[in-house]
Design a protein around this motif. Structure first.
Motif, PDB file in Angstrom:
ATOM      1  N   GLY A  13     -11.812  76.615 -20.663  1.00 43.94           N
ATOM      2  CA  GLY A  13     -10.738  77.227 -19.878  1.00 43.94           C
ATOM      3  C   GLY A  13     -11.111  77.312 -18.401  1.00 43.94           C
ATOM      4  N   SER A  39     -11.269  76.193 -28.902  1.00 43.15           N
ATOM      5  CA  SER A  39     -10.281  75.537 -29.772  1.00 43.15           C
ATOM      6  C   SER A  39      -9.418  74.553 -28.992  1.00 43.15           C
ATOM      7  CB  SER A  39      -9.380  76.594 -30.394  1.00 43.15           C
ATOM      8  OG  SER A  39      -8.645  77.236 -29.357  1.00 43.15           O
ATOM      9  N   GLY A  59      -7.357  75.236 -23.329  1.00 47.75           N
ATOM     10  CA  GLY A  59      -8.449  74.635 -22.544  1.00 47.75           C
ATOM     11  C   GLY A  59      -8.187  73.164 -22.267  1.00 47.75           C
ATOM     12  N   ASP A  86     -12.308  77.471 -33.688  1.00 45.37           N
ATOM     13  CA  ASP A  86     -11.854  78.828 -33.418  1.00 45.37           C
ATOM     14  C   ASP A  86     -13.034  79.806 -33.441  1.00 45.37           C
ATOM     15  OD1 ASP A  86      -8.868  80.102 -33.579  1.00 45.37           O
ATOM     16  OD2 ASP A  86     -10.428  81.517 -34.194  1.00 45.37           O
ATOM     17  N   ALA A 113     -12.941  83.398 -24.595  1.00 49.42           N
ATOM     18  CA  ALA A 113     -11.789  82.883 -25.356  1.00 49.42           C
ATOM     19  C   ALA A 113     -10.749  83.971 -25.578  1.00 49.42           C
ATOM     20  CB  ALA A 113     -12.266  82.337 -26.695  1.00 49.42           C
ATOM     21  N   TYR A 162      -1.161  92.332 -23.464  1.00 44.65           N
ATOM     22  CA  TYR A 162      -2.366  91.629 -23.017  1.00 44.65           C
ATOM     23  C   TYR A 162      -3.418  92.624 -22.523  1.00 44.65           C
ATOM     24  CZ  TYR A 162      -5.588  89.256 -19.900  1.00 44.65           C
ATOM     25  OH  TYR A 162      -6.740  88.840 -19.275  1.00 44.65           O
ATOM     26  N   GLN A 218      -6.169  74.881 -15.002  1.00 39.05           N
ATOM     27  CA  GLN A 218      -5.600  73.738 -15.721  1.00 39.05           C
ATOM     28  C   GLN A 218      -4.182  73.445 -15.249  1.00 39.05           C
ATOM     29  OE1 GLN A 218      -6.999  76.453 -16.969  1.00 39.05           O
ATOM     30  NE2 GLN A 218      -7.309  76.325 -19.168  1.00 39.05           N
TER      31      GLN A 218
HETATM   32  N1  LIG Z   1      -7.490  84.205 -15.087  1.00 34.57           N
HETATM   33  C1  LIG Z   1      -7.370  85.498 -14.782  1.00 34.57           C
HETATM   34  O1  LIG Z   1      -6.660  85.864 -13.828  1.00 34.57           O
HETATM   35  C2  LIG Z   1      -8.115  86.549 -15.582  1.00 34.57           C
HETATM   36  C3  LIG Z   1      -8.174  87.863 -15.080  1.00 34.57           C
HETATM   37  C4  LIG Z   1      -8.837  88.834 -15.833  1.00 34.57           C
HETATM   38  C5  LIG Z   1      -9.458  88.490 -17.028  1.00 34.57           C
HETATM   39  N2  LIG Z   1      -9.382  87.227 -17.494  1.00 34.57           N
HETATM   40  C6  LIG Z   1     -10.026  86.911 -18.790  1.00 34.57           C
HETATM   41  O2  LIG Z   1     -10.914  85.820 -18.589  1.00 34.57           O
HETATM   42  C7  LIG Z   1     -10.991  85.016 -19.775  1.00 34.57           C
HETATM   43  C8  LIG Z   1     -10.749  83.564 -19.427  1.00 34.57           C
HETATM   44  O3  LIG Z   1      -9.450  83.444 -18.821  1.00 34.57           O
HETATM   45  P1  LIG Z   1      -8.940  82.053 -18.228  1.00 34.57           P
HETATM   46  O4  LIG Z   1      -8.042  82.373 -17.091  1.00 34.57           O
HETATM   47  O5  LIG Z   1     -10.088  81.126 -18.025  1.00 34.57           O
HETATM   48  O6  LIG Z   1      -8.015  81.549 -19.441  1.00 34.57           O
HETATM   49  P2  LIG Z   1      -7.876  80.083 -20.045  1.00 34.57           P
HETATM   50  O7  LIG Z   1      -6.646  80.086 -20.901  1.00 34.57           O
HETATM   51  O8  LIG Z   1      -7.996  79.064 -18.991  1.00 34.57           O
HETATM   52  O9  LIG Z   1      -9.159  80.006 -20.979  1.00 34.57           O
HETATM   53  C9  LIG Z   1      -9.232  80.560 -22.273  1.00 34.57           C
HETATM   54  C10 LIG Z   1      -9.955  79.545 -23.152  1.00 34.57           C
HETATM   55  O10 LIG Z   1     -10.136  80.118 -24.454  1.00 34.57           O
HETATM   56  C11 LIG Z   1      -9.795  79.143 -25.431  1.00 34.57           C
HETATM   57  N3  LIG Z   1      -9.364  79.889 -26.622  1.00 34.57           N
HETATM   58  C12 LIG Z   1      -8.328  80.763 -26.709  1.00 34.57           C
HETATM   59  N4  LIG Z   1      -8.274  81.296 -27.943  1.00 34.57           N
HETATM   60  C13 LIG Z   1      -9.312  80.750 -28.650  1.00 34.57           C
HETATM   61  C14 LIG Z   1      -9.806  80.926 -29.967  1.00 34.57           C
HETATM   62  N5  LIG Z   1      -9.215  81.760 -30.839  1.00 34.57           N
HETATM   63  N6  LIG Z   1     -10.906  80.248 -30.345  1.00 34.57           N
HETATM   64  C15 LIG Z   1     -11.519  79.386 -29.484  1.00 34.57           C
HETATM   65  N7  LIG Z   1     -11.097  79.184 -28.220  1.00 34.57           N
HETATM   66  C16 LIG Z   1     -10.006  79.862 -27.812  1.00 34.57           C
HETATM   67  C17 LIG Z   1      -8.703  78.322 -24.781  1.00 34.57           C
HETATM   68  O11 LIG Z   1      -8.567  77.034 -25.360  1.00 34.57           O
HETATM   69  C18 LIG Z   1      -9.176  78.255 -23.338  1.00 34.57           C
HETATM   70  O12 LIG Z   1     -10.036  77.158 -23.115  1.00 34.57           O
HETATM   71  C19 LIG Z   1      -9.947  85.608 -20.740  1.00 34.57           C
HETATM   72  O13 LIG Z   1     -10.623  86.427 -21.681  1.00 34.57           O
HETATM   73  C20 LIG Z   1      -9.051  86.440 -19.853  1.00 34.57           C
HETATM   74  O14 LIG Z   1      -8.485  87.530 -20.562  1.00 34.57           O
HETATM   75  C21 LIG Z   1      -8.731  86.241 -16.805  1.00 34.57           C
END
Ligand SMILES: NC(=O)c1ccc[n+]([C@@H]2O[C@H](COP(=O)([O-])OP(=O)(O)OC[C@H]3O[C@@H](n4cnc5c(N)ncnc54)[C@H](O)[C@@H]3O)[C@@H](O)[C@H]2O)c1
Length: 342
Positions: free
Chosen positions: A10, A32, A36, A50, A74, A141, A183
């Protein structure tokens, strides 16, 4: 050190993997690919699956018994989607995270760094929040992130597991070497709209809400360069035991320590691009908040980390990433069609 990274394909997880590799660590990615990007795990140690798949997690630990810490990124991350489909968010972020934490304990991986969020805070007047500010998420969320923290708090009281919960504010920008970034080409947040306006994909930027109790009436956020955020994770991995000291669970804010209003962000964007952004003002959207920024003294004290990059750096990085993504999207569009299978 070898580091298990859930969600390493991700936006944030992949950028942290780049920073870990640069610092001489070895990420082992479990993702998963539900949101991503497969191109972010090319040439990296990667297991597709997963986080709640016990057989797969067991296999990862058999093949990498020397994993010293797990980073748990994740999750599903779209606030609006969590409002329309809360069950998905509680299942994916809460139920599956619990399963994952228990798999870590079973495997003897007793250090976990959890991706938490500023969205769990109750926004106070003035906007500055520290780790003791009252919590009150506004969306499923946000609740799923707070529940992740609560599960860790209780698990670390009852087992040998120990945990840091890193509460991110508003990450923007990309890896400076452009290995990874967001992405989506059209992110819905304000910077995404600015990028769309600058590239002509949108006619103007809509400022929603000009009557908030902030310096100039517009909403305020704490935009942290994702590369600074990544460096904080490297510090958390390297200093995990020292950062926790005698505690078993510790939340730490990761932001810049500065609030930036929408109008200030627009001005920075105009300064970086040299372009004027056409704007229209509109009323607040239901549920929108004046916003928060992080107080970051604890991160400096426990992780020895202070952000190094400015909002302008982050904007320039997001622009460079968008250019790079658009070019590779155009390349793939002009690539010859694959031959049809017989
Ligand atoms: N981007 C933001 O603004 C932000 C702010 C605060 C917190 N966060 C936290 O940071 C983390 C990453 O966020 P991001 O922006 O990179 O999101 P993202 O969607 O780009 O990345 C999440 C990744 O987790 C994978 N994933 C999701 N569910 C899964 C599962 N059950 N098993 C395996 N893989 C799984 C997805 O394929 C993806 O690659 C998250 O936990 C999010 O809550 C993000």
């Amino acid at each position: 050190m070898k580091v298990l990274v859930s969600g390493g394909a991700g936006y944030i997880g992949s950028t942290v993997c780049s920073a870990l590799l640069d610092a001489g660590h070895q990420p082992v990615i479990l993702d998963s690919l539900v949101t991503g990007d497969p191109s972010f795990v090319v040439d990296r140690v990667f297991y597709q699956g997963d986080i709640s798949d016990s057989a797969l997690v067991g296999r990862i630990f058999r093949e990498h018994p020397d994993v010293g810490v797990a980073l748990h990124f994740a999750a599903r991350t779209v606030v609006a989607e969590s409002q329309s489909n809360p069950g998905l968010y509680y299942r994916e972020n809460v139920v599956k995270s619990l399963h994952f934490f228990e798999l870590l304990i079973t495997a003897g991986c007793l250090r976990v760094i959890f991706s938490s969020s500023a969205s769990i805070y109750q926004a106070p007047p003035g906007g500055g929040v520290n780790e003791k500010t009252p919590l009150r998420p506004e969306s499923p969320y946000g609740w799923s992130k707070l529940m992740g923290e609560q599960m860790l708090r209780n698990l670390t009281e009852a087992t040998a597991l120990r945990a840091l919960a890193l509460r991110y504010f508003n990450p923007i920008g990309a890896d400076p070497r452009l290995r990874t970034g967001a992405q989506a080409l059209n992110p819905s947040h304000i910077l995404g709209q600015l990028l769309a306006t600058a590239s002509g994909r949108a006619a103007h930027l809509q400022i929603t809400g000009t009557d908030y109790p902030t310096r100039d009436g517009t909403g305020l956020r704490d935009y942290i360069h994702v590369w600074d955020l990544a460096q904080a994770h490297v510090a958390a991995v390297e200093r995990f035991d020292a950062a926790l000291g005698a505690e078993t669970f510790l939340p730490i804010n990761l932001g810049t320590g500065q609030g930036v209003t929408v109008r200030e962000l627009i001005r920075s964007f105009e300064a970086v691009t040299g372009q004027t952004v056409p704007q229209k003002e509109a009323p607040r959207r239901p549920g929108d908040q004046a916003g928060t920024y992080a107080e970051i003294a604890l991160a400096a004290e426990r992780l020895g980390w202070v952000p190094q990059l400015s909002t302008a750096d982050a904007i320039a990085s997001a622009l460079a990433w968008e250019k790079c993504r658009s070019a590779s999207a155009a390349d793939s569009r002009s690539a010859p069609e694959p031959l049809a299978e017989a």
